[in-house]
Design an enzyme around this catalytic site. Structure first.
Site, PDB file in Angstrom:
ATOM      1  N   LYS A  87       0.816  -1.221   0.000  1.00  0.00           N
ATOM      2  CA  LYS A  87       0.000   0.000   0.000  1.00  0.00           C
ATOM      3  C   LYS A  87       0.855   1.279   0.000  1.00  0.00           C
ATOM      4  O   LYS A  87       0.442   2.305  -0.527  1.00  0.00           O
ATOM      5  CB  LYS A  87      -0.938   0.001   1.199  1.00  0.00           C
ATOM      6  CG  LYS A  87      -1.952  -1.133   1.147  1.00  0.00           C
ATOM      7  CD  LYS A  87      -3.362  -0.624   1.087  1.00  0.00           C
ATOM      8  CE  LYS A  87      -4.375  -1.674   0.708  1.00  0.00           C
ATOM      9  NZ  LYS A  87      -4.302  -2.954   1.398  1.00  0.00           N
ATOM     10  N   GLU A 109      -9.503   7.202   2.676  1.00  0.00           N
ATOM     11  CA  GLU A 109     -10.449   6.293   3.318  1.00  0.00           C
ATOM     12  C   GLU A 109      -9.673   5.051   3.716  1.00  0.00           C
ATOM     13  O   GLU A 109      -8.627   4.758   3.136  1.00  0.00           O
ATOM     14  CB  GLU A 109     -11.562   5.909   2.337  1.00  0.00           C
ATOM     15  CG  GLU A 109     -11.248   4.712   1.422  1.00  0.00           C
ATOM     16  CD  GLU A 109     -10.107   4.948   0.444  1.00  0.00           C
ATOM     17  OE1 GLU A 109      -9.803   6.125   0.165  1.00  0.00           O
ATOM     18  OE2 GLU A 109      -9.504   3.954  -0.047  1.00  0.00           O
ATOM     19  N   SER A 377       1.858  -9.827  -0.893  1.00  0.00           N
ATOM     20  CA  SER A 377       1.527  -8.397  -0.844  1.00  0.00           C
ATOM     21  C   SER A 377       1.772  -7.779   0.524  1.00  0.00           C
ATOM     22  O   SER A 377       2.040  -6.585   0.633  1.00  0.00           O
ATOM     23  CB  SER A 377       0.069  -8.179  -1.253  1.00  0.00           C
ATOM     24  OG  SER A 377      -0.782  -8.991  -0.467  1.00  0.00           O
TER      25      SER A 377
HETATM   26  C1  LIG Z   1      -5.138  -4.038   1.158  1.00  0.00           C
HETATM   27  C2  LIG Z   1      -4.406  -5.289   0.954  1.00  0.00           C
HETATM   28  C3  LIG Z   1      -4.737  -6.182  -0.097  1.00  0.00           C
HETATM   29  C4  LIG Z   1      -5.896  -5.975  -1.002  1.00  0.00           C
HETATM   30  O1  LIG Z   1      -5.860  -4.831  -1.768  1.00  0.00           O
HETATM   31  P1  LIG Z   1      -5.516  -4.846  -3.325  1.00  0.00           P
HETATM   32  O2  LIG Z   1      -5.864  -3.485  -3.762  1.00  0.00           O
HETATM   33  O3  LIG Z   1      -6.351  -5.916  -3.948  1.00  0.00           O
HETATM   34  O4  LIG Z   1      -4.081  -5.162  -3.459  1.00  0.00           O
HETATM   35  C5  LIG Z   1      -3.945  -7.305  -0.261  1.00  0.00           C
HETATM   36  N1  LIG Z   1      -2.913  -7.573   0.553  1.00  0.00           N
HETATM   37  C6  LIG Z   1      -2.585  -6.760   1.584  1.00  0.00           C
HETATM   38  C7  LIG Z   1      -1.441  -7.127   2.448  1.00  0.00           C
HETATM   39  C8  LIG Z   1      -3.321  -5.593   1.817  1.00  0.00           C
HETATM   40  O5  LIG Z   1      -2.978  -4.791   2.835  1.00  0.00           O
END
Ligand SMILES: *Cc1c(COP(=O)(O)O)cnc(C)c1O
Length: 412
Positions: A87, A109, A377
């Site tokens: 993020k 948000e 992610s």
């Molecule tokens: C917010 C988040 C997601 C989901 O958001 P995307 O916009 O689909 O990437 C996935 N993994 C983590 C660790 C997150 O914090």
């Protein structure tokens, strides 16, 4: 309401907003296009990505897991970025853009709080005041993240309207923006919303795919399969974007299968019959809505995957068959999280563990050919409150009760 053909991905996307928001969206689009041509902006962003975020994030071969599953699995350790997830890539890019635009205030948000934390940190780093709108139900559930945002100096505004969750927080942020865009930039958190946000967020997240491409090339290969989890879709589109032109690269997006097939038990928008085309929060895409267009409840053990919509570009690439969508359940994600933690010493965020779960499943079915890269992610420390409550409920209960006692006995 205004619509034009700009910002469409096939029939998805667009800019369906109240008249008042047309001007700031146009201004944002112009400023973004300029910034992307501005070597000083690019240089400054690169410097911060390196010095502040800790990029490049590593790509590692998961040796043990590969051996155990008889597959060749690599992990893009995106969760090693500052604040623990991808993020920050988008937040930092957008806050820098806001500064370049001469804005003096940032709003955002947040649902689970991850985007709020990233934006709060980026604002602190760049010296921008920051207001984060958060549904009060979410804020109650995610106190550690509220605490984090406040530590970074952000003001967290509890939203009490509607279901008091993410979609209400978005509405509140848009309302603020409509009255404040002269001095305020709105940092949207995923690759969705009215144009130009899907393009902006993809561009700032595309660093994940660019690095992965370089890192795999250094190791002498092009990946056969890429797997990413999909909430709104920003980590997935950022990871996939550098490889989209290469048809030989197989791409899999993993949605939250939750705890069952019934409506309300999951957040599956693409690999399920029950989603519909709808226009919500400024863009057209596939959404979990009922026949009257009312947004349905969703569930996922991971706070980041329970959004009822999906970014427009992913929706179009899914329908074209360029990206295959599938799902992993809460249980499968937890099992995958434990598997990679025990065997590889890598702790996936619950969201990312959905991608890991699909890699395991396909490997067990012998259908994971060649070299696979999973995008991790986020890292899993943020989820200890959730995983502990499931995996070691009794110990966790007595810990929390003891903590409460300690809290009441001490006054610091
Ligand atoms: C917010 C988040 C997601 C989901 O958001 P995307 O916009 O689909 O990437 C996935 N993994 C983590 C660790 C997150 O914090």
């Amino acid at each position: 309401m205004n619509v034009d053909r700009k910002g469409y991905f096939d029939r998805f996307g667009g800019r369906y907003v109240a008249e008042i928001l047309y001007q700031p969206l146009e201004e944002l689009e112009r400023a973004f296009n300029e910034a992307m041509e501005d070597p000083l902006f690019i240089e400054e962003l690169k410097r911060m990505q390196h010095q502040y975020v800790g990029r490049p994030t590593p790509l590692m071969k998961a040796e043990n897991v590969s051996r155990l599953l008889d597959a060749e699995i690599y992990i893009k350790l995106e969760g090693y970025a500052h604040t623990g997830a991808h993020k920050i890539n988008n937040a930092l890019g957008q806050v820098l853009l806001a500064k370049k635009m001469g804005k003096t205030r940032v709003i955002a948000e947040t649902g689970a709080g991850q985007h709020g934390i990233a934006t709060a940190a980026a604002c602190a780093h760049l010296g921008m005041p920051c207001v984060v709108y958060m549904g009060s139900t979410d804020a109650d559930r995610q106190q550690p993240n509220v605490a984090g945002m406040e530590l970074y100096g952000a003001q967290v505004v509890r939203v009490e309207s509607g279901s008091k969750t993410l979609k209400d927080a978005v509405n509140e942020a848009l309302r603020d923006w409509a009255g404040s865009f002269g001095e305020t930039h709105y940092v949207l958190g995923s690759a969705l919303g009215p144009a130009p946000y899907p393009d902006i967020v993809r561009t700032f997240q595309s660093i994940i795919g660019k690095e992965t491409k370089e890192q795999t090339a250094e190791l002498g290969f092009i990946p056969d399969t890429l797997i990413a989890c999909v909430g709104g879709g920003s980590n997935a589109i950022g990871f996939f974007s550098s490889f989209l032109a290469d048809d030989a690269v197989n791409m899999i997006g993993v949605e939250a299968g939750g705890r069952g097939e019934k409506s309300g038990e999951h957040a599956v928008r693409m690999s399920d019959e029950s989603s519909r085309d709808a226009i919500i929060q400024g863009y057209k895409s596939r959404f979990l809505v009922d026949e009257d267009g009312q947004v349905l409840n969703t569930h996922s053990i991971s706070a980041g995957l329970d959004y009822p919509g999906i970014g427009p570009q992913l929706a179009s690439l899914g329908e074209r068959g360029r990206i295959t969508f599938t799902r992993a359940s809460d249980r499968e994600a937890l099992d995958a999280l434990k598997f990679f933690a025990e065997h590889e010493g890598v702790l996936f965020a619950l969201e990312s563990a959905h991608a890991a779960a699909v890699a395991i499943k396909l490997a067990q079915q012998k259908s994971l050919k060649g070299k696979t890269v999973i995008n991790m992610s986020g890292r899993g420390e943020k989820d200890l409150f959730i995983t502990s409550a499931v995996l070691r409920k009794e110990e966790w209960r007595s810990f929390l009760l003891d903590e409460l006692k300690r809290l009441e006995e001490t006054d610091v």
